[in-house]
Scaffold this active site. Structure first.
Site, mmCIF file in Angstrom:
data_model
loop_
_atom_site.group_PDB
_atom_site.id
_atom_site.type_symbol
_atom_site.label_atom_id
_atom_site.label_comp_id
_atom_site.label_asym_id
_atom_site.label_seq_id
_atom_site.Cartn_x
_atom_site.Cartn_y
_atom_site.Cartn_z
ATOM 1 N N GLY A 56 0.787 -1.227 0.000
ATOM 2 C CA GLY A 56 0.000 0.000 0.000
ATOM 3 C C GLY A 56 0.816 1.272 0.000
ATOM 4 O O GLY A 56 0.271 2.370 0.006
ATOM 5 N N HIS A 57 2.144 1.175 -0.015
ATOM 6 C CA HIS A 57 3.001 2.366 0.082
ATOM 7 C C HIS A 57 4.091 2.291 -0.972
ATOM 8 O O HIS A 57 5.228 1.994 -0.638
ATOM 9 C CB HIS A 57 3.621 2.445 1.476
ATOM 10 C CG HIS A 57 4.154 3.783 1.838
ATOM 11 N ND1 HIS A 57 5.432 4.193 1.550
ATOM 12 C CD2 HIS A 57 3.579 4.814 2.478
ATOM 13 C CE1 HIS A 57 5.632 5.409 2.027
ATOM 14 N NE2 HIS A 57 4.518 5.803 2.598
ATOM 15 N N PHE A 58 3.909 2.544 -2.126
ATOM 16 C CA PHE A 58 2.701 2.890 -2.855
ATOM 17 C C PHE A 58 2.532 1.890 -3.980
ATOM 18 O O PHE A 58 3.534 1.461 -4.535
ATOM 19 C CB PHE A 58 2.829 4.297 -3.445
ATOM 20 C CG PHE A 58 2.978 5.359 -2.391
ATOM 21 C CD1 PHE A 58 1.869 5.879 -1.744
ATOM 22 C CD2 PHE A 58 4.232 5.831 -2.030
ATOM 23 C CE1 PHE A 58 2.002 6.876 -0.784
ATOM 24 C CE2 PHE A 58 4.372 6.816 -1.063
ATOM 25 C CZ PHE A 58 3.265 7.345 -0.437
ATOM 26 N N VAL A 63 7.823 2.496 -1.940
ATOM 27 C CA VAL A 63 8.768 3.307 -1.173
ATOM 28 C C VAL A 63 8.662 2.876 0.289
ATOM 29 O O VAL A 63 7.556 2.769 0.823
ATOM 30 C CB VAL A 63 8.432 4.814 -1.291
ATOM 31 C CG1 VAL A 63 9.353 5.650 -0.414
ATOM 32 C CG2 VAL A 63 8.512 5.276 -2.742
#
Length: 152
Positions: A56-58, A63
């Site tokens: 989820g990041h990203f 990252v």
């Protein structure tokens, strides 16, 4: 009190005797250097695309979250604290209570090898203060002053 003798490098299975963290939150893979007299420690985190936070990041542009880099620095400081006090992971839990002067200079992405250099500034009773820098390819990607306190 722990009576382990650790030879460098200290691997992740030995780190697990010093820290209570486990997957997916153990963010230290190896201790490369350690000097208990000068209170200096260098550790490594291999950043893999398989890290759960990358989902989820990203999406499509992974990252490593900066706060997790700071957490990794705190964990490295925790290893030094436990070794310096001759304790193991179950002796006392330490919690991060303060972060100052956090800086994020460059993104950390899958495939990077994060080298974390941590200097203990002071340890008074149950409170440890550290300065840490995280580097990739010799370049500082993040730094912070971290304070951790032992649970009462």
């Amino acid at each position: 009190m722990s009576h382990h003798v650790y030879e460098l490098p200290i691997d992740v299975s030995q780190i697990q005797t010093l820290l209570p963290h486990r997957y997916p939150f153990l963010l230290v893979d190896r201790i490369l250097e350690l000097d208990l007299e000068t209170k200096w420690i260098v550790a490594q985190k291999n950043v893999s695309i398989n890290e759960p936070f990358f989902q989820g990041h990203f999406p499509n542009r992974p990252v490593m979250p900066g706060v997790l880099i700071i957490e990794a620095l705190a964990q490295v400081g925790g290893v030094m604290t436990q070794l310096g006090l001759g304790r193991d992971a179950l002796s006392q839990l330490f919690y991060m209570v303060k972060v100052d002067k956090a800086r994020f200079n460059k993104q950390v992405v899958p495939g990077d090898v994060l080298i974390m250099e941590v200097q203990m500034k002071r340890l008074i009773r149950n409170v440890g203060c550290f300065y840490g820098e995280a580097k990739v390819d010799g370049e500082v990607v993040a730094s912070a002053e971290v304070m951790c306190a032992g649970a009462r």
